[in-house]
Design a protein around this motif. Structure first.
Motif, PDB file in Angstrom:
ATOM      1  N   LEU A  20     -19.884 -99.572 -70.020  1.00  0.00           N
ATOM      2  CA  LEU A  20     -20.693 -98.380 -69.708  1.00  0.00           C
ATOM      3  C   LEU A  20     -21.804 -98.755 -68.734  1.00  0.00           C
ATOM      4  CD1 LEU A  20     -21.714 -95.496 -70.055  1.00  0.00           C
ATOM      5  CD2 LEU A  20     -22.915 -96.234 -72.109  1.00  0.00           C
ATOM      6  N   VAL A  21     -21.786 -98.142 -67.565  1.00  0.00           N
ATOM      7  CA  VAL A  21     -22.844 -98.375 -66.575  1.00  0.00           C
ATOM      8  C   VAL A  21     -23.484 -97.023 -66.249  1.00  0.00           C
ATOM      9  CG1 VAL A  21     -23.448 -99.350 -64.332  1.00  0.00           C
ATOM     10  CG2 VAL A  21     -21.540-100.317 -65.636  1.00  0.00           C
ATOM     11  N   PRO A  22     -24.671 -96.752 -66.800  1.00  0.00           N
ATOM     12  CA  PRO A  22     -25.302 -95.447 -66.607  1.00  0.00           C
ATOM     13  C   PRO A  22     -25.457 -95.096 -65.131  1.00  0.00           C
ATOM     14  CG  PRO A  22     -26.475 -96.705 -68.250  1.00  0.00           C
ATOM     15  CD  PRO A  22     -25.471 -97.645 -67.631  1.00  0.00           C
ATOM     16  N   GLY A  23     -25.310 -93.815 -64.817  1.00  0.00           N
ATOM     17  CA  GLY A  23     -25.508 -93.356 -63.447  1.00  0.00           C
ATOM     18  C   GLY A  23     -24.291 -93.553 -62.558  1.00  0.00           C
ATOM     19  N   THR A  24     -23.158 -93.958 -63.154  1.00  0.00           N
ATOM     20  CA  THR A  24     -21.937 -94.167 -62.354  1.00  0.00           C
ATOM     21  C   THR A  24     -20.771 -93.397 -62.982  1.00  0.00           C
ATOM     22  OG1 THR A  24     -21.073 -96.077 -63.564  1.00  0.00           O
ATOM     23  CG2 THR A  24     -22.711 -96.517 -61.838  1.00  0.00           C
ATOM     24  N   SER A  25     -19.635 -93.417 -62.272  1.00  0.00           N
ATOM     25  CA  SER A  25     -18.400 -92.795 -62.776  1.00  0.00           C
ATOM     26  C   SER A  25     -17.546 -93.813 -63.519  1.00  0.00           C
ATOM     27  CB  SER A  25     -17.572 -92.253 -61.606  1.00  0.00           C
ATOM     28  OG  SER A  25     -18.070 -91.017 -61.176  1.00  0.00           O
ATOM     29  N   HIS A  26     -16.925 -93.349 -64.585  1.00  0.00           N
ATOM     30  CA  HIS A  26     -16.059 -94.213 -65.392  1.00  0.00           C
ATOM     31  C   HIS A  26     -14.678 -93.600 -65.493  1.00  0.00           C
ATOM     32  CE1 HIS A  26     -20.181 -94.946 -66.585  1.00  0.00           C
ATOM     33  NE2 HIS A  26     -19.816 -96.150 -66.964  1.00  0.00           N
ATOM     34  N   PHE A 109     -22.493 -88.814 -77.993  1.00  0.00           N
ATOM     35  CA  PHE A 109     -23.000 -87.520 -77.518  1.00  0.00           C
ATOM     36  C   PHE A 109     -22.526 -86.446 -78.495  1.00  0.00           C
ATOM     37  CE2 PHE A 109     -22.400 -90.298 -73.867  1.00  0.00           C
ATOM     38  CZ  PHE A 109     -23.678 -90.291 -73.331  1.00  0.00           C
TER      39      PHE A 109
ATOM     40  N   VAL B  93     -22.715 -86.518 -67.966  1.00  0.00           N
ATOM     41  CA  VAL B  93     -23.949 -86.569 -68.749  1.00  0.00           C
ATOM     42  C   VAL B  93     -25.117 -86.537 -67.768  1.00  0.00           C
ATOM     43  CG1 VAL B  93     -25.313 -87.908 -70.389  1.00  0.00           C
ATOM     44  CG2 VAL B  93     -22.804 -87.886 -70.562  1.00  0.00           C
ATOM     45  N   PRO B 106     -26.301 -88.605 -62.740  1.00  0.00           N
ATOM     46  CA  PRO B 106     -25.325 -88.285 -63.782  1.00  0.00           C
ATOM     47  C   PRO B 106     -24.435 -89.496 -64.090  1.00  0.00           C
ATOM     48  CG  PRO B 106     -25.298 -86.605 -62.044  1.00  0.00           C
ATOM     49  CD  PRO B 106     -26.134 -87.746 -61.546  1.00  0.00           C
ATOM     50  N   THR B 107     -24.033 -89.590 -65.340  1.00  0.00           N
ATOM     51  CA  THR B 107     -23.057 -90.588 -65.752  1.00  0.00           C
ATOM     52  C   THR B 107     -21.772 -89.832 -66.076  1.00  0.00           C
ATOM     53  OG1 THR B 107     -24.817 -91.940 -66.664  1.00  0.00           O
ATOM     54  CG2 THR B 107     -22.583 -92.443 -67.405  1.00  0.00           C
ATOM     55  N   LEU B 108     -20.671 -90.228 -65.420  1.00  0.00           N
ATOM     56  CA  LEU B 108     -19.427 -89.463 -65.514  1.00  0.00           C
ATOM     57  C   LEU B 108     -18.354 -90.230 -66.279  1.00  0.00           C
ATOM     58  CD1 LEU B 108     -19.308 -88.330 -61.780  1.00  0.00           C
ATOM     59  CD2 LEU B 108     -20.125 -87.005 -63.725  1.00  0.00           C
TER      60      LEU B 108
END
Lengths: 312, 312
Positions: A20-26, A109, B93, B106-108
């Protein structure tokens, strides 16, 4: 027979991600979904331990359809009350590898969900009353949060529906609802340490248990993670604890404990509490909440110590 | 009329949270969901700019029902191909306040989705061919990723369905699919800089455009964020760029550009490219993807500079 009520269930989705890397797409290649909520976990563990359980919950919308199908797929008996509003979703993001961000812990969440439309709570109460009347369960459990806007009186009616039918009502909740459950004379309230202290405004578990009993709770068990569980009735204090610490997934450990307390409701308290600790510990070794290996729970019972203190 | 194809759509969910803290639980009081996917954004922007658009996409399952209802609620015309498998979900998010974790971005979480069952892709191709035959659109756009397991031949059939009907086919995708689209002689491919360099293995946008043209693409436009957009046909190089930088939400800016390129397909290239830049910039000021204020786009056109270079 245990009737396991979940007033505020959820459609639980688990996303396994590399990291999990906040602010990025996964990219999420691995998605699983299933009926969720603490009462659903209680029912699943009751079944794993050889007991009979019935899930009662209000659900609706598309996630409600998925919830209903999930319980049917797993063979979990249920009486579901149609809400007409979309069931909330909870998303758990589980990393394959620990990152500096999350330390390897899941990031959750939890949608708050919609308030129940008029009449739905009454339908839930009526469904519990009917199930208790028809099935004669020894215990009704009520687990987790309440839908937004639920009142103290509504929770009291739900607890009353179980008690009037002759069942013991065991409640695992937090915040105002925990105080309300005690005032409605639930036969047991089972908060964890943080919930017990938070709801009562006390500074230690002994005072918290006393406060909840004084409000009206028939019995109080407070869980405290690896430090075990405490029963305290003012005259006697029991502390049960595993003689080792098990690594694993603590989500659902409290639900497993409630399932064991429900199944062992007619046993003497020392035995009841030890079973709750052993079952809870066994659940920690499972990758998902709501699952227990009954043989492991039985073997952990031998490794569960009980301390009994007589209070002044 | 623009036919906007989304081969791999999603049910888009947005979670607004106070702050994203990895490894912890978050209450999500504010949840919105809507039909998502880059082609859906293209269709919405075409409508915002006064054009007609038809969404074509394969959907199924419970999220497919929600997707269908969402387009109907928004009055977006669609021909949807039933897949019989659950439509993937994407969760964004969005933090109310920037944290040290995500910098306010945003975190996707984008589910990969299921492969399409046998016959569904053929159904998608047939639906595009029918729509092109009946409606006579000037342009068919194909946007975003392909479902897992899609082959080069399948993408070529989809592109062919548009071209055989006399429509120009504009493709916005990445990776192998971008190379496949060029080889299938798409009338335009529109990658961003990273996608263009990644798919072609080149070191600059000029070489990337040349490589894509050589593969077979009719035209190449490469978007480059605040640095504008480049059209390059080997003889002439056009670079269009806003004379200022707009802060906002870059998600969907490429889809807005594609919508403008589709609507302006018969205009001279310098004008076409300037409109794409102005429309894309206008979309950045919107809080969600797939929306453009047509008046703002028109006023930003006056602030869009064009550089034209004749190449050796």
């Amino acid at each position: 027979m245990i009737v396991a009520v979940t007033p505020n269930p959820a459609w639980d989705v688990t996303y396994r991600v590399a990291e999990l890397v906040p602010g990025t797409s996964h990219r999420v290649p691995d998605v699983t979904g299933r009926a969720g909520g603490k009462g659903v976990n209680v029912a699943r563990v009751v079944r794993d331990l050889g007991g009979d359980a019935l899930v009662v919950a209000p659900v609706g919308g598309l996630h409600g359809q998925a919830f209903t199908a999930s319980l049917a797929d797993d063979g979990v008996a249920a009486r579901l009350v149609a809400t007409g509003v979309e069931l909330r979703q909870s998303v758990a993001v589980v990393p394959e590898q620990a990152s500096g961000w999350d330390g390897g812990h899941p990031t959750l969440f939890n949608e708050s969900g919609e308030p129940l439309p008029d009449g739905v709570w009454d339908g839930l109460v009526a469904t519990v009353a009917e199930a208790v009347g028809e099935l004669g369960p020894e215990v009704v459990t009520i687990s987790g949060s309440l839908p937004p806007g639920t009142t103290e009186n509504q929770l009291a009616e739900l607890i009353g529906a179980g008690r009037r039918g002759g069942a013991a009502v065991l409640v695992d909740t937090s915040g105002d609802a925990l105080v309300w459950a005690a005032r409605a004379r639930a036969d047991l309230v089972k908060p964890n340490r943080t919930e017990a202290l938070g709801a009562t405004g006390t500074g230690n578990v002994h005072d918290a248990a006393a406060a909840l009993r004084e409000l009206g709770a028939g019995a109080v068990v407070i869980t405290d993670g690896g430090d075990g569980m405490r029963y305290d009735d003012g005259a006697t204090r029991l502390t049960a604890r595993l003689d080792t610490e098990l690594a694993g997934n603590p989500t659902g450990a409290g639900d497993a404990a409630l399932a064991a307390l429900a199944l062992g409701w007619t046993l003497p308290w020392p035995e009841r509490l030890r079973r709750a600790v052993a079952t809870s510990a066994a659940s920690v070794t499972e990758p998902v909440a709501g699952r227990v290996d009954a043989d492991l729970a039985a073997s952990l019972l031998a490794r569960t110590d009980l301390k009994e203190e007589t209070l002044a």
